[in-house]
Design a protein around this motif. Structure first.
Motif: not given
Length: 97
Positions: A19-32
């Protein structure tokens, strides 16, 4: 110092980073979720595998900061080429709001 997680622990917590929450210049953020039910946001950092010592120093600094307007750094993973940051999950919208 924030909690050190293994990469495998974070794979389980995020259900294999599904479950990807967002993506930016330094990487992606996932919910857990941690085993105790705590909602987390796991930021997978891209392209910093060669700077492990600097990464750990920054984790220690960020982990010692506590402020009502900042999400809390819960932990991190620094395993081989995997550099991840584990934050409390900010529910109901963006940090900006």
């Amino acid at each position: 110092m924030p909690t050190r997680f293994s990469y495998d622990d974070l794979k389980v917590a995020t259900e294999n980073f599904i479950k990807k929450l967002s993506e930016g210049g330094f990487g992606s953020i996932f919910e857990g979720f941690l085993e105790d039910g705590t909602k987390i946001a796991v930021k997978c950092l891209d392209g910093i595998g060669q700077v492990k010592k600097s990464f750990l120093a920054k984790v220690e600094t960020i982990g010692s900061i506590h402020h009502v307007k900042l999400v809390q750094l819960i932990g991190f993973c620094a395993e081989k080429s995997h550099m991840l940051l584990v934050y409390e999950l900010m529910s109901n919208g963006s940090l900006e709001k």
